[in-house]
Design an enzyme around this catalytic site. Structure first.
Site, PDB file in Angstrom:
ATOM      1  N   TYR A 149     -28.855 -27.524   5.006  1.00 53.33           N
ATOM      2  CA  TYR A 149     -30.020 -28.410   5.097  1.00 53.33           C
ATOM      3  C   TYR A 149     -31.250 -27.491   5.098  1.00 53.33           C
ATOM      4  O   TYR A 149     -31.141 -26.318   4.715  1.00 53.33           O
ATOM      5  CB  TYR A 149     -29.829 -29.226   6.401  1.00 53.33           C
ATOM      6  CG  TYR A 149     -30.722 -30.414   6.551  1.00 53.33           C
ATOM      7  CD1 TYR A 149     -30.576 -31.524   5.729  1.00 53.33           C
ATOM      8  CD2 TYR A 149     -31.703 -30.454   7.543  1.00 53.33           C
ATOM      9  CE1 TYR A 149     -31.395 -32.635   5.882  1.00 53.33           C
ATOM     10  CE2 TYR A 149     -32.517 -31.567   7.704  1.00 53.33           C
ATOM     11  CZ  TYR A 149     -32.356 -32.648   6.875  1.00 53.33           C
ATOM     12  OH  TYR A 149     -33.167 -33.732   7.025  1.00 53.33           O
TER      13      TYR A 149
ATOM     14  N   ARG B  52     -40.336 -34.249  -5.909  1.00 55.88           N
ATOM     15  CA  ARG B  52     -41.045 -33.580  -4.811  1.00 55.88           C
ATOM     16  C   ARG B  52     -40.007 -33.093  -3.828  1.00 55.88           C
ATOM     17  O   ARG B  52     -39.717 -33.752  -2.829  1.00 55.88           O
ATOM     18  CB  ARG B  52     -42.029 -34.566  -4.141  1.00 55.88           C
ATOM     19  CG  ARG B  52     -42.965 -33.926  -3.155  1.00 55.88           C
ATOM     20  CD  ARG B  52     -42.794 -34.517  -1.756  1.00 55.88           C
ATOM     21  NE  ARG B  52     -41.640 -33.989  -1.065  1.00 55.88           N
ATOM     22  CZ  ARG B  52     -41.082 -34.521   0.018  1.00 55.88           C
ATOM     23  NH1 ARG B  52     -41.544 -35.617   0.537  1.00 55.88           N
ATOM     24  NH2 ARG B  52     -40.025 -33.972   0.607  1.00 55.88           N
TER      25      ARG B  52
ATOM     26  N   LYS C  33     -28.258 -33.902   2.448  1.00 51.73           N
ATOM     27  CA  LYS C  33     -28.489 -35.072   3.324  1.00 51.73           C
ATOM     28  C   LYS C  33     -27.158 -35.766   3.598  1.00 51.73           C
ATOM     29  O   LYS C  33     -26.897 -36.223   4.705  1.00 51.73           O
ATOM     30  CB  LYS C  33     -29.463 -36.049   2.665  1.00 51.73           C
ATOM     31  CG  LYS C  33     -30.891 -35.516   2.542  1.00 51.73           C
ATOM     32  CD  LYS C  33     -31.765 -35.913   3.715  1.00 51.73           C
ATOM     33  CE  LYS C  33     -33.106 -35.188   3.653  1.00 51.73           C
ATOM     34  NZ  LYS C  33     -33.964 -35.412   4.818  1.00 51.73           N
TER      35      LYS C  33
ATOM     36  N   GLU D  73     -34.941 -40.328  -1.565  1.00 48.08           N
ATOM     37  CA  GLU D  73     -35.288 -39.045  -0.956  1.00 48.08           C
ATOM     38  C   GLU D  73     -36.103 -38.189  -1.916  1.00 48.08           C
ATOM     39  O   GLU D  73     -35.730 -38.023  -3.083  1.00 48.08           O
ATOM     40  CB  GLU D  73     -33.982 -38.322  -0.588  1.00 48.08           C
ATOM     41  CG  GLU D  73     -34.151 -37.137   0.317  1.00 48.08           C
ATOM     42  CD  GLU D  73     -34.615 -37.491   1.721  1.00 48.08           C
ATOM     43  OE1 GLU D  73     -33.993 -38.342   2.361  1.00 48.08           O
ATOM     44  OE2 GLU D  73     -35.623 -36.909   2.171  1.00 48.08           O
ATOM     45  N   ASP D  74     -37.182 -37.650  -1.415  1.00 50.26           N
ATOM     46  CA  ASP D  74     -37.986 -36.665  -2.138  1.00 50.26           C
ATOM     47  C   ASP D  74     -38.464 -37.136  -3.517  1.00 50.26           C
ATOM     48  O   ASP D  74     -38.385 -36.402  -4.516  1.00 50.26           O
ATOM     49  CB  ASP D  74     -37.245 -35.319  -2.199  1.00 50.26           C
ATOM     50  CG  ASP D  74     -37.183 -34.657  -0.810  1.00 50.26           C
ATOM     51  OD1 ASP D  74     -37.579 -35.316   0.173  1.00 50.26           O
ATOM     52  OD2 ASP D  74     -36.774 -33.498  -0.697  1.00 50.26           O
TER      53      ASP D  74
ATOM     54  N   ASP E  29     -36.480 -42.354   3.112  1.00 47.57           N
ATOM     55  CA  ASP E  29     -36.372 -41.486   4.280  1.00 47.57           C
ATOM     56  C   ASP E  29     -37.679 -40.745   4.557  1.00 47.57           C
ATOM     57  O   ASP E  29     -38.084 -40.599   5.712  1.00 47.57           O
ATOM     58  CB  ASP E  29     -35.233 -40.494   4.024  1.00 47.57           C
ATOM     59  CG  ASP E  29     -35.021 -39.540   5.168  1.00 47.57           C
ATOM     60  OD1 ASP E  29     -35.102 -39.985   6.321  1.00 47.57           O
ATOM     61  OD2 ASP E  29     -34.748 -38.354   4.909  1.00 47.57           O
ATOM     62  N   ASP E  30     -38.352 -40.271   3.516  1.00 41.63           N
ATOM     63  CA  ASP E  30     -39.582 -39.487   3.720  1.00 41.63           C
ATOM     64  C   ASP E  30     -40.697 -40.349   4.305  1.00 41.63           C
ATOM     65  O   ASP E  30     -41.516 -39.875   5.085  1.00 41.63           O
ATOM     66  CB  ASP E  30     -40.039 -38.857   2.399  1.00 41.63           C
ATOM     67  CG  ASP E  30     -38.981 -37.927   1.868  1.00 41.63           C
ATOM     68  OD1 ASP E  30     -38.728 -36.899   2.510  1.00 41.63           O
ATOM     69  OD2 ASP E  30     -38.369 -38.264   0.830  1.00 41.63           O
TER      70      ASP E  30
ATOM     71  N   ASN F   4     -41.720 -28.694   5.206  1.00 44.79           N
ATOM     72  CA  ASN F   4     -40.519 -27.903   4.912  1.00 44.79           C
ATOM     73  C   ASN F   4     -40.620 -27.274   3.534  1.00 44.79           C
ATOM     74  O   ASN F   4     -41.358 -27.779   2.702  1.00 44.79           O
ATOM     75  CB  ASN F   4     -39.286 -28.820   4.936  1.00 44.79           C
ATOM     76  CG  ASN F   4     -39.062 -29.419   6.296  1.00 44.79           C
ATOM     77  OD1 ASN F   4     -39.180 -28.748   7.312  1.00 44.79           O
ATOM     78  ND2 ASN F   4     -38.751 -30.710   6.323  1.00 44.79           N
TER      79      ASN F   4
HETATM   80  N1  LIG Z   1     -40.165 -32.870   8.998  1.00 48.43           N
HETATM   81  C1  LIG Z   1     -39.766 -33.903   8.280  1.00 48.43           C
HETATM   82  O1  LIG Z   1     -38.871 -34.662   8.684  1.00 48.43           O
HETATM   83  C2  LIG Z   1     -40.420 -34.184   6.962  1.00 48.43           C
HETATM   84  C3  LIG Z   1     -40.241 -35.433   6.371  1.00 48.43           C
HETATM   85  C4  LIG Z   1     -40.859 -35.720   5.143  1.00 48.43           C
HETATM   86  C5  LIG Z   1     -41.634 -34.740   4.533  1.00 48.43           C
HETATM   87  N2  LIG Z   1     -41.754 -33.531   5.124  1.00 48.43           N
HETATM   88  C6  LIG Z   1     -42.555 -32.484   4.496  1.00 48.43           C
HETATM   89  O2  LIG Z   1     -43.886 -32.913   4.375  1.00 48.43           O
HETATM   90  C7  LIG Z   1     -44.487 -32.304   3.249  1.00 48.43           C
HETATM   91  C8  LIG Z   1     -45.258 -33.364   2.473  1.00 48.43           C
HETATM   92  O3  LIG Z   1     -44.391 -34.363   1.993  1.00 48.43           O
HETATM   93  P1  LIG Z   1     -45.007 -35.623   1.237  1.00 48.43           P
HETATM   94  O4  LIG Z   1     -43.871 -36.400   0.689  1.00 48.43           O
HETATM   95  O5  LIG Z   1     -45.950 -36.351   2.102  1.00 48.43           O
HETATM   96  O6  LIG Z   1     -45.770 -34.883   0.053  1.00 48.43           O
HETATM   97  P2  LIG Z   1     -46.932 -35.426  -0.873  1.00 48.43           P
HETATM   98  O7  LIG Z   1     -46.997 -34.525  -2.029  1.00 48.43           O
HETATM   99  O8  LIG Z   1     -46.738 -36.895  -1.088  1.00 48.43           O
HETATM  100  O9  LIG Z   1     -48.263 -35.249   0.005  1.00 48.43           O
HETATM  101  C9  LIG Z   1     -48.872 -34.034   0.327  1.00 48.43           C
HETATM  102  C10 LIG Z   1     -50.258 -34.340   0.892  1.00 48.43           C
HETATM  103  O10 LIG Z   1     -50.797 -33.132   1.427  1.00 48.43           O
HETATM  104  C11 LIG Z   1     -52.153 -33.010   1.011  1.00 48.43           C
HETATM  105  N3  LIG Z   1     -52.555 -31.612   0.980  1.00 48.43           N
HETATM  106  C12 LIG Z   1     -52.277 -30.683   0.027  1.00 48.43           C
HETATM  107  N4  LIG Z   1     -52.917 -29.529   0.319  1.00 48.43           N
HETATM  108  C13 LIG Z   1     -53.589 -29.732   1.478  1.00 48.43           C
HETATM  109  C14 LIG Z   1     -54.442 -28.928   2.273  1.00 48.43           C
HETATM  110  N5  LIG Z   1     -54.710 -27.661   1.939  1.00 48.43           N
HETATM  111  N6  LIG Z   1     -54.979 -29.468   3.386  1.00 48.43           N
HETATM  112  C15 LIG Z   1     -54.713 -30.735   3.734  1.00 48.43           C
HETATM  113  N7  LIG Z   1     -53.911 -31.544   3.024  1.00 48.43           N
HETATM  114  C16 LIG Z   1     -53.357 -31.054   1.902  1.00 48.43           C
HETATM  115  C17 LIG Z   1     -52.189 -33.656  -0.370  1.00 48.43           C
HETATM  116  O11 LIG Z   1     -53.510 -34.001  -0.722  1.00 48.43           O
HETATM  117  C18 LIG Z   1     -51.279 -34.853  -0.134  1.00 48.43           C
HETATM  118  O12 LIG Z   1     -52.028 -35.892   0.450  1.00 48.43           O
HETATM  119  C19 LIG Z   1     -43.379 -31.606   2.491  1.00 48.43           C
HETATM  120  O13 LIG Z   1     -43.434 -30.227   2.774  1.00 48.43           O
HETATM  121  C20 LIG Z   1     -42.111 -32.164   3.082  1.00 48.43           C
HETATM  122  O14 LIG Z   1     -41.070 -31.222   3.112  1.00 48.43           O
HETATM  123  C21 LIG Z   1     -41.186 -33.235   6.326  1.00 48.43           C
HETATM  124  O1  LIG Z   2     -35.302 -32.612   4.090  1.00 47.81           O
HETATM  125  C1  LIG Z   2     -35.848 -32.416   5.184  1.00 47.81           C
HETATM  126  O2  LIG Z   2     -35.529 -31.458   5.909  1.00 47.81           O
HETATM  127  C2  LIG Z   2     -36.879 -33.370   5.723  1.00 47.81           C
HETATM  128  C3  LIG Z   2     -37.607 -34.186   4.752  1.00 47.81           C
HETATM  129  O3  LIG Z   2     -36.839 -35.201   4.192  1.00 47.81           O
HETATM  130  C4  LIG Z   2     -38.379 -33.436   3.727  1.00 47.81           C
HETATM  131  O4  LIG Z   2     -38.507 -33.941   2.605  1.00 47.81           O
HETATM  132  O5  LIG Z   2     -38.901 -32.366   4.045  1.00 47.81           O
HETATM  133 MG   LIG Z   3     -37.184 -35.570   2.195  1.00 51.04          MG
END
Ligand SMILES: NC(=O)c1ccc[n+]([C@@H]2O[C@H](COP(=O)([O-])OP(=O)(O)OC[C@H]3O[C@@H](n4cnc5c(N)ncnc54)[C@H](O)[C@@H]3O)[C@@H](O)[C@H]2O)c1
Ligand SMILES: O=C(O)C[C@H](O)C(=O)O
Ligand SMILES: [Mg+2]
Length: 528
Positions: A54, A107, A125, A196-197, A219-220, A370
């Protein structure tokens, strides 16, 4: 385990990427040879192995997938298969499928468009589904929808496994997803599909398009929201305040993508309920930034998805449209700084130092992007610059931080892995044909109330990954009970809706646990 441990010993000091890919290969080969043993080893060593199968290693695996690929381990539906998916779905050898994780690779974590190489995410996952939720590995299906890629490097890579064309857009794109969803639903009407993603526009569009027709969730958007909400409620408790004080927390969300907007939507729903359905008051507590800074109604080309959270400029006195993160933190002194931007290091030294002036005695820093390289800050920097009193959580794992004098800065893993397995399992065992906001809210509330006050006082907001089966059973049961309450539970196997209705909370947890698959060798000799 011996070969794994000797690899660890023999590769000390070598780069992370080399070592972790070698570890992934050992596990992948075991997966190929002996599925039962693979899952047993995974379950018994989940803390060691989650970072390999993961996040973060799965990200590296996806980036290098064309070289690592040996066997499909899932199904690929490409734009070229249009019109054929209904018959293709019958090619899958398993009779029954309960859980599907689907991506279009657009993504992958914070790594961008990885095309078909993103299949590593559904595989990882679903490994978590087996390990945490006890979904039978014979009933899982990782799926890649290959609609092309806009990643030029991949298009030029001779080893790239996917379609060499730009991504489909608009109706052409949607017709592929529609056809896949219809095909799956026809063969396995009760299968749950986890999106997912997907890049943001398709994450929201597909969620809206399918959530009332099919048993699916994103999930996201939705899993992440519940995990973040549980963490936000935990930070209120960590401050020694009653939960009702949540309505006074100033929350800054950095990243207005599928995850950030999902979190804000759920947080505002919860704030609004707590403040007597006052949505305005709830929104006032939350601030949203994207790559162009603070989002206000003055923003040119304001994204419609972010518009509901855009600030009225008169409500952010002293701040301008597009104010930088540092300006925002300095001015607002937020209780919580939560990153879902996908951009590594943007919670830099200055920003973290500014969090020392937070209005909270225990400021919360959630660096949720991540994989590890994309985290807004690492754990050591967070405690070093923002101070020892913070509560810290990250999406990918970090070691706890030694604060000196015997004190430990606890690192939480705020990752949707604490919810999606229970959401999937609970939905399956309830027999509900859709996944409602009520079921998702029940999952989040269950996670939020799982930790004791004593743990929360130490800054521990989420359970250890070692107890992921237990928390998943509790979350699953909460989802079953919510489905029953909403009259959506149609039952599963021999257990009908009436029996589900009459189960106590404890009986529901026991029912969920009994239905978890556990890896033991099946008998090769049939008794007469
Ligand atoms: N921890 C978790 O469980 C979890 C869950 C889902 C997503 N994520 C992580 O979150 C991140 C984003 O996912 P997403 O689906 O929302 O992506 P996304 O591409 O839909 O959104 C990214 C956002 O970040 C903004 N951004 C980019 N550069 C920036 C900066 N310098 N300052 C401020 N904002 C900025 C963009 O404008 C956009 O609004 C990924 O790295 C993903 O791995 C983590
Ligand atoms: O995959 C993960 O670890 C969490 C989340 O779904 C992500 O997209 O970052
Ligand atoms: Mg994800």
């Amino acid at each position: 385990m011996e070969s794994y441990r000797s690899l660890e010993k023999n590769t000390q000091g070598q780069p992370y990427s080399v070592v972790s890919l070698a570890k992934w290969r050992i596990l992948n080969r075991l997966h190929d040879r002996n599925e039962t043993l693979y899952y047993r080893v995974l379950i018994d060593n989940i803390k060691d192995f989650a970072p390999i199968i993961y996040t973060p290693t799965v990200g590296l695996v996806c980036q290098n997938y064309s070289g690592l690929f040996r066997r499909p381990r899932g199904m690929y539906f490409s734009a070229k298969d249009k019109g054929e998916m209904m018959s293709m779905i019958y090619n899958w050898p398993g009779q029954q499928v309960d859980m599907i994780v689907l991506t279009d690779g657009s993504r992958i974590l914070g790594l961008g468009d990885l095309g078909v190489q993103g299949i590593g995410i559904p595989i990882g996952k679903l490994d978590m589904y087996v390990a945490a939720a006890g979904i039978n590995p014979q009933r899982i299906l990782p799926v890649m929808l290959d609609v092309g890629t806009n990643n030029q490097k991949l298009l030029e890579d001779p080893l790239y496994l996917g379609l060499r064309q730009p991504r489909l857009e608009g109706e052409e794109y949607l017709s592929i997803v529609d056809e896949f969803m219809e095909a799956v639903h026809t063969r396995w009407p009760k299968a749950i599909v986890q999106f997912e993603d997907f890049q943001m526009k398709w994450a929201f569009e597909t969620l809206q398009r399918y959530r009332k027709r099919f048993c699916m969730f994103n999930d996201d958007v939705q899993g992440t929201a519940g995990v973040a909400l549980a963490g936000l409620l935990g930070t209120v408790r960590a401050q020694g305040r009653p939960l009702s004080d949540f309505v006074n927390q100033k929350i800054v969300v950095v990243g207005a993508g599928s995850a950030g907007l999902g979190v804000l939507t759920m947080a505002i729903q919860a704030l609004s309920r707590m403040s007597g359905n006052n949505e305005m008051a709830a929104k006032n507590q939350c601030y949203l930034l994207d790559k162009d800074g603070l989002i206000t109604k003055e923003r040119k080309n304001l994204d419609p998805a972010a518009a509901p959270f855009a600030k009225d400029i008169k409500d952010v006195e002293g701040l301008r449209e597009g104010a930088s993160l540092l300006e925002v933190v300095k001015k607002l002194k937020p209780h919580v700084l939560l990153g879902l931007s996908g951009v590594g290091g943007i919670f830099n030294e200055q920003v973290l130092k500014a969090m020392r002036e937070s209005d909270s005695p225990k400021p919360a820093i959630f660096s949720m992007s991540n994989p590890t390289m994309n985290a807004e800050c690492n754990a050591a920097d967070a405690f070093k610059h923002a101070g020892p009193n913070i509560v810290f959580a990250s999406g990918s794992p970090f070691e706890n931080v030694d604060l000196g004098n015997g004190k430990v800065g606890h690192v939480n893993q705020a990752n949707n892995m604490y919810l999606f397995p229970g959401i999937g399992l609970g939905t399956l065992l309830s027999g509900a044909h859709v996944i409602t906001d009520g079921m998702l809210q029940a999952a989040a509330e269950c996670l939020a109330s799982y930790m004791t006050d004593e743990e929360i006082q130490k800054g521990i907001l989420y359970p250890s990954i070692d107890s992921i089966r237990h928390i998943t059973a509790e979350v699953g049961a909460a989802v079953v009970q919510a489905a029953v309450e909403e009259d959506l539970a149609e039952g599963h196997g021999d257990v009908g809706p009436r029996e589900l209705k009459h189960m106590s909370k404890e009986e529901t947890v026991a029912y969920v646990m009994q239905n978890m698959w556990f890896p033991v060798y099946s008998s090769l000799v049939h008794e007469k």
